[in-house]
Write an enzyme that holds these catalytic residues in place. Sequence first.
Site, PDB file in Angstrom:
ATOM      1  CG  ASN A   9      -1.504 -33.234 -76.679  1.00 21.00           C
ATOM      2  OD1 ASN A   9      -2.485 -32.516 -76.469  1.00 21.00           O
ATOM      3  ND2 ASN A   9      -0.262 -32.772 -76.642  1.00 21.00           N
ATOM      4  CE  LYS A  11       0.449 -31.406 -79.894  1.00 19.36           C
ATOM      5  NZ  LYS A  11       1.732 -31.192 -80.529  1.00 19.36           N
ATOM      6  CG  HIS A  96       3.011 -30.607 -74.680  1.00 18.24           C
ATOM      7  ND1 HIS A  96       3.438 -29.757 -75.669  1.00 18.24           N
ATOM      8  CD2 HIS A  96       2.793 -31.805 -75.274  1.00 18.24           C
ATOM      9  CE1 HIS A  96       3.465 -30.428 -76.819  1.00 18.24           C
ATOM     10  NE2 HIS A  96       3.071 -31.669 -76.603  1.00 18.24           N
ATOM     11  CD  GLU A  98       2.635 -28.090 -78.882  1.00 14.20           C
ATOM     12  OE1 GLU A  98       1.474 -28.183 -78.446  1.00 14.20           O
ATOM     13  OE2 GLU A  98       3.080 -28.827 -79.794  1.00 14.20           O
ATOM     14  CD  GLU A 168       5.327 -35.296 -76.297  1.00 18.50           C
ATOM     15  OE1 GLU A 168       4.605 -35.883 -77.106  1.00 18.50           O
ATOM     16  OE2 GLU A 168       5.061 -34.175 -75.841  1.00 18.50           O
ATOM     17  N   GLY A 174       5.337 -32.652 -84.108  1.00 21.67           N
ATOM     18  CA  GLY A 174       4.608 -31.982 -85.187  1.00 21.67           C
ATOM     19  C   GLY A 174       5.443 -31.712 -86.418  1.00 21.67           C
ATOM     20  CB  SER A 214       6.514 -37.268 -85.889  1.00 22.35           C
ATOM     21  OG  SER A 214       6.537 -35.854 -86.013  1.00 22.35           O
TER      22      SER A 214
HETATM   23  P1  PGA Z   1       2.789 -34.991 -82.755  1.00 22.95           P
HETATM   24  O1  PGA Z   1       2.591 -34.344 -81.277  1.00 22.95           O
HETATM   25  O2  PGA Z   1       2.395 -36.448 -82.639  1.00 22.95           O
HETATM   26  O3  PGA Z   1       1.868 -34.219 -83.651  1.00 22.95           O
HETATM   27  O4  PGA Z   1       4.220 -34.833 -83.100  1.00 22.95           O
HETATM   28  C1  PGA Z   1       2.981 -35.035 -80.133  1.00 22.95           C
HETATM   29  C2  PGA Z   1       2.795 -34.173 -78.911  1.00 22.95           C
HETATM   30  O5  PGA Z   1       3.027 -32.963 -78.972  1.00 22.95           O
HETATM   31  O6  PGA Z   1       2.397 -34.662 -77.835  1.00 22.95           O
END
Ligand code: PGA
Length: 254
Positions: A9, A11, A96, A98, A168, A174, A214
């Site tokens: 992903n 983003k 997601h 976000e 998640e 992140g 992460s």
């Molecule tokens: P990350 O993001 O691996 O940077 O934690 C995962 C995601 O948001 O799908």
Amino acid sequence: MRKPIIAANWKLNKGPSDTEDFIKSFESRLADLPKGVDIVIAPPFVSLPKATELLAHSKVRVSAQNMSEKDNGAFTGEVSAFMLKEIFVNYVILGHSERRAIYGESDELINTKILKAHEVELKPIFCIGETLQEREDGKLEEILRTQITEGMKNVSEKQALDTVIAYEPVWAIGTGVTASPKQAQDAHEFVRSVFTDLYGISVSEKIRIQYGGSVKPDNAAELLGQKDIDGALVGGASLEAASFAELIKNGVVE
Ligand code: PGA
């Protein structure tokens, strides 16, 4: 046996030219990677045509990061499921955290999008997960059950089998903080049990549930080694071809 699925992903990163650089570098590493894994990359909208063109003959599939629940009309800034199909996109990430937290997407809206994706045979990667506060308040199971039940409303058994779930925990996205393998496994087992309640065990046993938050090359093996973890949704560690390839190599044992 569920086939693992690992998705990148990106983003808000990588326009068409960075997408091309990544794909060329990643494709040169594919021969060294395990075969029994589905690999997906999710670039931003403007980079999708470049990605599907370059990957037309590859095993790597392409996903959008979002889409509209509408087909067409006066919806400034939106992109429809049909448009994604027209450029040969295979998957779409929906719900997601976000999108939920920053853009206010509700369970109801996400459900409409999931139904729309299935209508055009785009496979949704349906994201769920709790915040730290919710976990600390003992609401983990309640939150996950609600997100799943609302998100999957009116989704048929056959469509459920074509849906990838991404668990998640919001506090792990992140942040560099990963759920421990046990925390992740416990949540995945619970998620699968909710699917058993909704669709029965023969369906829930086939549904793939990715872990996200992460995931890195050095923790992929222990996370993906858990019984109910069927892959990963990867943000930060998917931005470099070398690190994404290493993560896949470490995470998938054949
Ligand atoms: P990350 O993001 O691996 O940077 O934690 C995962 C995601 O948001 O799908």
